[in-house]
Design a protein around this motif. Structure first.
Motif, mmCIF file in Angstrom:
data_model
loop_
_atom_site.group_PDB
_atom_site.id
_atom_site.type_symbol
_atom_site.label_atom_id
_atom_site.label_comp_id
_atom_site.label_asym_id
_atom_site.label_seq_id
_atom_site.Cartn_x
_atom_site.Cartn_y
_atom_site.Cartn_z
ATOM 1 N N ARG A 130 0.822 -1.219 0.000
ATOM 2 C CA ARG A 130 0.000 0.000 0.000
ATOM 3 C C ARG A 130 0.856 1.269 0.000
ATOM 4 N N SER A 132 3.218 4.319 -1.314
ATOM 5 C CA SER A 132 3.248 5.129 -2.536
ATOM 6 C C SER A 132 4.602 5.000 -3.237
ATOM 7 N N TYR A 201 -3.055 5.402 5.886
ATOM 8 C CA TYR A 201 -1.870 5.083 5.089
ATOM 9 C C TYR A 201 -0.732 4.593 5.987
#
Length: 310
Positions: A130, A132, A201
């Motif tokens: 997950r 970036s 996140y």
């Protein structure tokens, strides 16, 4: 009877071929690779602490600069055997010094080694998937500034069938999913959404909190319906706590209480952090205060999971 046996053999062969194809290691597609950019090591240090890299890859009990010597070698006991984190220092021979950014990103997001092997999910790529492209690049840039540590870590100590890596390709098809686990709650205003998104996140991605705090099924996959609801300790000693709003240990804690605990290691009643959580808390304490607040806001917003009956 002979014809039946021939058909059965052919079907078994076909099933084996299909399983072999489905279990093949995967890699990033062209679009994902295009999102990777040369990173900033200053930002990468923050990702390093969020990801807790030193907790597994530095020597046991490492302090200070020792946390940057990532030679691996810890023995992580689990119901499936003993896993040994590898050397991820900048050593060209024994670490990841010869890796490209694409090699690094494929390892973290697809659990695939540069030479095309499936990594075991003791390496939490189900969470790192997950992350970036920016954070992957930044983390890689920071790791390249750290010292080389010579010497390969010992191999894993696993029995059959867990020593058969190819089968992990099928496991990844079941459990490797970069989508968020928890949906955005209704009713949050813009600032609240931004805080929740950042917390989600960090917790679901680099922080990989669910890897320890979520119970696993018989195949070792996380049970997402019990996300962060606590789990048996992998070494069989005790239980990792429920950190959802229904968890008895933090049910009454506020966002401020959680954020302060992550910063200082003190609970609202002035107890102190203990066990393996010490390393996690020390790492998160190095993050900006806004990140700790975001983590706390997310934990207060996840679906509650009831503690198991005792």
């Amino acid at each position: 009877m002979r014809k039946v046996l021939i058909v059965l053999v052919l079907l078994a062969g076909l099933a084996g071929l299909v399983a072999w194809i489905l279990s093949a290691p995967t890699r990033m597609g062209a679009g994902e690779l295009a999102a990777l950019k040369p990173g900033d090591p200053v930002r990468g240090e923050q990702v390093f602490w969020a990801g807790g890299c030193s907790a597994c890859h530095a020597a046991k009990g490492a302090e200070g600069e020792g946390k940057f010597r990532l030679g691996g070698g810890l023995r992580l006991k689990t119901p499936f055997g003993v896993f040994v984190p590898p050397n991820i220092s900048t050593s060209q021979r024994d670490g990841i010094g010869a890796w490209s950014l694409a090699d690094f990103a494929n390892a973290l997001t697809h659990g695939t080694s540069p030479d095309g092997r499936n990594y075991y999910p003791a390496f939490p790529y189900t969470s790192y998937a997950r992350m970036s492209g920016q954070d992957l690049g930044d983390l890689f840039a920071f790791l390249k500034t750290l010292p080389a540590v010579e010497g390969k870590a010992p191999g894993h100590d696993l029995g059959f069938p867990f020593n058969f890596r190819r089968g992990l390709g099928l496991w990844k098809r079941l459990y490797l999913d970069p989508a968020p686990v928890v949906a955005r709650p209704d009713g949050l205003v813009e600032a609240g959404l931004a805080l929740f998104d950042r917390g989600r996140y960090l917790v679901e991605g680099p922080g990989h909190c669910g890897e320890c705090h979520t119970t696993r099924d018989a195949f070792g996959g996380p049970v997402l319906t019990a996300w962060l609801g606590g789990a048996a300790a992998p070494d069989g000693e005790g239980r990792i706590p429920n950190i959802t709003p229904a968890g008895k240990d933090i049910a009454t804690w506020s966002v401020t209480d959680i954020a302060y605990y992550l910063e200082s290691g003190f609970t609202p009643d002035y107890d102190t952090v203990g066990g393996d959580m010490v390393h996690v808390q020390e790492n998160i304490a190095r993050l900006p205060a806004s990140d700790r607040e975001a983590i706390a806001a997310y934990l207060k917003a996840v679906p509650p999971v009831a503690d198991p009956a005792r």
